[in-house]
Write a protein that holds these residues in place. Structure first.
Motif, PDB file in Angstrom:
ATOM      1  N   ALA A  73       2.430   1.826  -3.672  1.00  0.00           N
ATOM      2  CA  ALA A  73       1.588   2.101  -4.161  1.00  0.00           C
ATOM      3  C   ALA A  73       1.090   3.971  -3.780  1.00  0.00           C
ATOM      4  O   ALA A  73       0.853   4.273  -4.248  1.00  0.00           O
ATOM      5  N   THR A  74       1.389   4.076  -2.721  1.00  0.00           N
ATOM      6  CA  THR A  74       0.873   5.549  -2.665  1.00  0.00           C
ATOM      7  C   THR A  74       2.002   6.696  -2.888  1.00  0.00           C
ATOM      8  O   THR A  74       2.088   7.441  -2.765  1.00  0.00           O
ATOM      9  N   GLU A  89       0.617  -1.605   0.290  1.00  0.00           N
ATOM     10  CA  GLU A  89       0.036  -0.224   0.043  1.00  0.00           C
ATOM     11  C   GLU A  89       0.630   1.292   0.083  1.00  0.00           C
ATOM     12  O   GLU A  89       0.248   2.268  -0.464  1.00  0.00           O
ATOM     13  N   VAL A  90       1.619   1.215   0.868  1.00  0.00           N
ATOM     14  CA  VAL A  90       2.600   2.443   1.098  1.00  0.00           C
ATOM     15  C   VAL A  90       3.770   2.834  -0.508  1.00  0.00           C
ATOM     16  O   VAL A  90       3.562   3.778  -1.165  1.00  0.00           O
TER      17      VAL A  90
END
Ligand code: ATP
Ligand code: MG
Lengths: 240, 282
Positions: free
Chosen positions: B183-184, B180-181
């Motif tokens: 992706a951010t 997720e990180v």
């Protein structure tokens, strides 16, 4: 200071147009036979340089809302607008580009890469974007000194305090000069004094660069210091 | 000081505990020696007793060479396929919630609870001459049973869970945070997979691959049904060992068996190294 302003500030719009707008967002999960409605018609506008506090009980859907706003999850209905451009129809590649250039994230845990220095961590999103090392290093150093970490830029995350780690994470989140900053309990892991210090740095950055910031917090003191406070009530957003 | 004087040494129960522990450790060591170390040692000693030249001689008969070759070819096909399958299955099961997830998990682990010989018979029923697809395969001149494709299929079935089973707990534990990180920070799907997910699981993945490989090379039951045991053609190394043994070619059987034993020992060493690496990673 003027040099910092030149790198951090963006041209301000003459009209007051929301940078981030959520319109009629719905998100539900299947639960056994039934349906779990987390967001049901959430509407929100966040303007340049504005800090909006999102305060709601655990499980209310705060993280879900940030995921939708940050294009990590697609809503089941409704749409996300950045600078009034609808994003619902974008394909994955374009969503990735928007995430890369327009949106910065900060989490409760810093999630910095342990093998790299603070400076290199802040360079990372710029390198992903395709900037040269020299350019990335220059901006990373500026951001870190803005966060009062100029002296510590060559330290690894494990050599930094919790508040310092979090300030590096904030610098990394805005490394690509995004339009939007989304933070999920950015000070949730810090003691009250450090929390205020980190929040000050974050707020100064948001105001100086005209970011639109949506910040989840359980800390009412910090929520009071933001421009607006919202909560989630039965899947809808209400101010309080 | 008075404390010590007033509380009598509690050596009684503690001692008994220690004795009990010694007893259990002793039993385990004894069983290990009888069940594992003795036979492995005998194989290596028997193989070695003829001298190295004779040992190589037993291995270089054309049938045994062909069997080693077939086993290697099978492993070269099966291990990569099951590695990809294992990564995909583990990724889906560990990182997503979807209907049928539990069922998929059960199916992935099924080969562990099915006797390999049953799997072999099942393939025979489907692909054999009298089997479900037999007439169709005959008509199109496709040979699956008693040929390489059958051996590969049976080996794939038996070793399908090895990689997935290593990865599922690991990936579940790691969760989605790192992805997720990434992706951010603007990484796209392929970058996230190759730069975040894969590096995070690398030691567990290698561990699964090593075990899968050892099992493919050693598989007997399922392969014995589908291979037809044609000398020099469809005999894998374990089948060849059985054949040599039935031919009263003890020296040849021991030499061939020692090859598989060496594979097992190498696997053991690599496994220990990887376990240490996995331990470090956390
Ligand atoms: N993938 C999913 N499948 C099913 N339910 C989910 C999923 N993700 C989240 N939920 C549920 O949605 C609800 C909202 O989750 P969310 O993480 O948005 O809450 P939150 O407000 O951030 O809570 P917290 O303050 O504890 O972080 C929770 O009840 C959670 O169990
Ligand atoms: Mg949350």
């Amino acid at each position: 200071m003027s040099e910092q302003a030149s790198t951090l500030s963006r041209p301000t719009a003459t009209k007051r147009v929301p940078v981030l707008r959520l319109a009629g967002i719905e998100r539900h999960y299947k639960e056994g036979a039934g349906r779990l409605n987390i967001l049901s018609g959430a509407n929100l506008s966040v303007y340049p340089g504005e800090l909006v506090a999102l305060v709601a009980p655990s499980g209310a859907g705060k993280s879900t809302l940030l995921h939708v706003a940050g294009l990590l999850e697609k809503p089941d209905a409704g749409d996300v607008f950045i600078d009034e451009k609808p994003l619902g129809e974008l394909n994955d590649a374009n969503r990735t580009i928007i995430r890369r250039l327009q949106i910065g994230f900060v989490y409760q845990f810093h999630h910095l890469l342990p093998e790299f220095s603070a400076l290199e961590n802040v360079m990372m999103p710029q390198l992903i974007r395709g900037l040269s090392k020299a350019e990335a290093a220059k901006r990373a150093a500026e951001l870190l000194s803005y966060m009062r970490l100029g002296e510590r830029k060559d330290h690894r995350p494990s050599e930094l305090s919790g508040g310092e780690q979090q300030r590096v994470a904030i610098a990394r989140a805005v490394a690509n000069a995004p339009r939007i900053l989304l933070a999920d309990e950015p000070t949730g892991n810090l003691d009250p004094t450090t929390a205020h210090y980190v929040f000050d740095a974050l707020a100064a950055l948001v105001r100086a660069s005209g970011l639109a910031a949506l910040i989840v917090t359980h800390n009412m003191d910090l929520a009071e210091r933001m421009d607006r406070r919202i909560t989630l009530n039965a899947g809808k957003i209400v101010e309080f | 000081m008075s404390m010590v004087a007033h509380s009598p040494p509690s050596a009684g129960p503690a001692r008994r505990l220690v004795d009990g522990r010694r007893l259990i450790i002793g039993i385990v060591l004894l069983l290990t020696a009888i069940v594992i170390i003795a036979p492995v040692g005998v194989i290596l000693i028997q193989a070695g007793s003829q001298g190295f030249g004779a040992f190589l001689g037993s291995l270089s008969t054309s049938d045994t060479r062909a069997a080693i070759g077939l086993s290697l070819v099978t492993a070269l096909i099966v291990v990569p396929i099951n590695t990809l399958f294992g990564i995909a299955a583990a990724w889906a099961i560990a990182k997503f919630r979807f209907p049928g997830r539990k069922l998929l998990l059960a199916i992935v682990e099924l080969p562990f609870s099915v006797s390999p010989i049953v799997a072999g018979i099942a393939y025979l029923f489907v692909y054999g001459g009298q089997g479900l697809l037999g007439p169709f395969l005959d008509a199109h001149d496709l040979k699956i049973m008693f040929a390489l494709p059958g051996i590969v299929l049976a080996s794939m079935f038996v070793t399908a869970p090895f990689v997935a089973r290593e990865l599922i707990p690991l990936m579940t534990l790691q969760g989605n945070d790192d992805e997720e990180v990434a992706a951010t920070l603007g990484a796209h799907g392929r970058q996230i997979f190759f730069r975040v997910t894969l590096p995070n699981i690398r030691w567990g993945l290698l561990y699964g691959i090593v075990l899968c490989n050892a099992r493919v090379l050693g598989e007997f039951g399922a392969v014995s049904i589908v291979s037809g045991s044609i000398r020099g053609e469809t005999n894998t190394l374990p089948l060849q060992i059985e054949l040599l043994y039935h031919d009263y070619n003890t020296a040849g059987a021991f030499a061939a068996a020692s090859v598989l034993t060496l594979v097992a020992l190498v696997t053991l060493v690599v496994k220990l190294i990887l376990e240490a690496r996995i331990g470090e990673g956390h």
